[in-house]
Design a protein around this motif. Structure first.
Motif, PDB file in Angstrom:
ATOM      1  N   GLY A   1       0.806  -1.208   0.000  1.00 24.84           N
ATOM      2  CA  GLY A   1       0.000   0.000   0.000  1.00 24.84           C
ATOM      3  C   GLY A   1       0.839   1.257   0.000  1.00 24.84           C
TER       4      GLY A   1
ATOM      5  N   GLN B   1       2.243   1.902  -3.468  1.00 23.65           N
ATOM      6  CA  GLN B   1       1.271   2.506  -4.375  1.00 23.65           C
ATOM      7  C   GLN B   1       1.075   3.982  -4.056  1.00 23.65           C
ATOM      8  OE1 GLN B   1       0.351   2.414  -7.339  1.00 23.65           O
ATOM      9  NE2 GLN B   1      -1.008   0.633  -7.341  1.00 23.65           N
TER      10      GLN B   1
ATOM     11  N   VAL C   1      -5.648  -0.661  -7.255  1.00 23.74           N
ATOM     12  CA  VAL C   1      -5.788  -1.428  -6.010  1.00 23.74           C
ATOM     13  C   VAL C   1      -5.846  -2.928  -6.248  1.00 23.74           C
ATOM     14  CG1 VAL C   1      -6.925   0.485  -4.811  1.00 23.74           C
ATOM     15  CG2 VAL C   1      -8.312  -1.193  -6.038  1.00 23.74           C
TER      16      VAL C   1
ATOM     17  N   LEU D   1      -3.365  -5.099  -4.253  1.00 26.09           N
ATOM     18  CA  LEU D   1      -3.340  -4.874  -2.817  1.00 26.09           C
ATOM     19  C   LEU D   1      -4.351  -5.753  -2.100  1.00 26.09           C
ATOM     20  CD1 LEU D   1      -3.212  -0.960  -2.791  1.00 26.09           C
ATOM     21  CD2 LEU D   1      -1.288  -2.572  -2.827  1.00 26.09           C
TER      22      LEU D   1
ATOM     23  N   ARG E   1      -7.268  -1.500   0.369  1.00 27.95           N
ATOM     24  CA  ARG E   1      -7.848  -0.842  -0.803  1.00 27.95           C
ATOM     25  C   ARG E   1      -8.591   0.436  -0.459  1.00 27.95           C
ATOM     26  NH1 ARG E   1     -10.181  -5.732  -4.665  1.00 27.95           N
ATOM     27  NH2 ARG E   1      -8.185  -6.811  -4.908  1.00 27.95           N
TER      28      ARG E   1
ATOM     29  N   ILE F   1      -6.395   3.556  -0.265  1.00 28.88           N
ATOM     30  CA  ILE F   1      -5.989   4.108  -1.560  1.00 28.88           C
ATOM     31  C   ILE F   1      -7.163   4.813  -2.228  1.00 28.88           C
ATOM     32  CG2 ILE F   1      -5.107   3.544  -3.850  1.00 28.88           C
ATOM     33  CD1 ILE F   1      -3.031   3.287  -1.644  1.00 28.88           C
TER      34      ILE F   1
ATOM     35  N   THR G   1     -10.679  -0.433 -14.057  1.00 29.25           N
ATOM     36  CA  THR G   1     -10.866  -1.562 -13.150  1.00 29.25           C
ATOM     37  C   THR G   1     -11.690  -2.647 -13.845  1.00 29.25           C
ATOM     38  OG1 THR G   1     -11.770  -2.233 -10.994  1.00 29.25           O
ATOM     39  CG2 THR G   1     -12.943  -0.505 -12.156  1.00 29.25           C
TER      40      THR G   1
END
Length: 354
Positions: free
Chosen positions: A161, A164, A185, A188, A193, A196, A215
């Protein structure tokens, strides 16, 4: 603020020796095949679809990291499709990208501070003291607090995390207008998540940045996005405000994705409609509607004519011959799946699992 008009990205396949002797033209992978999409300032648009649908290539083309075969990219009324040299560098100062894998996108030999500073050096922004202030601000906005505690660390000393967040800080150091977040995410743990996602929402509120959020998770898109664009085999097949699209999908592909979206309430679980077959080869996209080979609602017209983008409401379009007729009929339920009807017409509210 930024708009894609008929964007195309085609990749030629390497020809075999026999193809060269017979002078056969190389086959093309039509990764992105006529995408129209708009993003306004401070808006989050989620680009959703299966693996191989062309989402990442669209994001890379928007940032000019993938070769563009056709179409246009318009930034605040200016065509930036063919920019080169200094003009392209100035464009990239305004349009940044966050890659999917923070373990691969960071240089293990450089400290966090050096990696966040690098975009500023490349763009020739400020002197060292001025850059230090921008670095700390970007790190703080990305959730690396206090920034001084992270500046001298190396990537191997950070969690997934935190890595990122470093990638986000590197992109935001330039204070861009547009941010492309490519599955930020997916690498992760679930417990990380939401942190983020809060960072992304905070950047939208504090800096007014427009975000293209790529996504494969429709429930995640519903949670974070103002609008959702559903992509299938290189084309956007449905786009609209997130609540409207979730409540009343007008394309069978969107409806199938929605049917397998997890719900925290078993009483509101939808009937799962599992699509048959695999996504067709992008080198041989079917005639007619490109979804007809898997569509459970297919009829003869679908096999011969490609549907246009029909307007189906305020700011909504769907590329399906059934879209103008109103809500779609129920899709056939796959054998062996849960067949409990939705208890309410309203979708369940997504839950923060942290």
């Amino acid at each position: 603020m930024i708009e894609l008009r008929g964007l195309q990205v085609h990749f030629p396949l390497r020809r075999s020796f026999s193809d060269v002797l017979r002078r056969r033209a190389p086959r093309l992978v039509r990764a992105v095949d006529g995408v129209d999409l708009q993003l306004t300032r401070g808006e989050i648009v989620a680009l959703v679809g299966e693996s191989g649908s062309g989402k990442t290539t669209t994001g890379r083309a928007l940032t000019r990291l993938a070769p563009i075969t056709g179409g246009q990219i318009i930034l605040e009324g200016r065509d930036v499709t063919a920019l080169r040299g200094a003009a392209l560098r100035a464009f990239r100062r305004r349009v940044q990208i966050i890659f999917q894998d923070p373990y691969e996108s960071l240089d293990p030999r450089r400290t966090v501070g050096e990696q966040v500073e690098e975009p500023l050096i490349v763009q020739g922004i400020g002197k060292r003291g001025e850059r230090s202030e921008r670095i700390e601000r970007a790190m703080e906005d990305a959730g690396l607090r206090p920034a001084a505690a992270f500046r001298d660390r190396y990537p191997h000393e950070l969690s997934g995390g935190q890595r990122q967040r470093v990638a986000i800080a590197s992109a935001m150091a330039l204070d861009p207008d547009v941010l492309v977040a490519d599955e930020p995410v997916s690498m992760l743990d679930v417990s990380l998540r939401s942190g983020i996602l809060r960072v992304m929402l905070g950047l939208r509120e504090k800096r007014g940045v427009g975000i293209l959020f790529i996504t494969h998770d429709l429930s995640l898109a519903w949670l974070i996005a103002d609008r959702i664009a559903v992509m299938y085999l290189g084309r956007i097949v449905e786009v609209g405000p997130a609540p409207d699209l979730i409540a009343d999908p007008r394309h069978p592909y969107t409806k199938a994705l929605l049917s397998v979206m997890p719900s925290p309430d078993p009483a509101r679980r939808r009937r799962r409609a599992i699509l048959r077959g695999e996504t067709p080869d992008a080198t041989a996209i079917p005639a007619g509607c490109r979804f007809h080979t898997r569509c459970p609602l297919v009829f003869d017209k679908c096999r011969v004519e490609d549907p246009p983008d029909f307007p189906v409401g305020d700011g909504r379009t769907a590329a399906c011959w059934l879209a103008p007729d109103g809500p779609l009929p129920e899709l056939p339920v796959a054998a062996g799946t849960i067949e409990r009807e939705t208890a309410s017409a309203e979708p369940a509210t997504p839950t923060d699992t942290t």
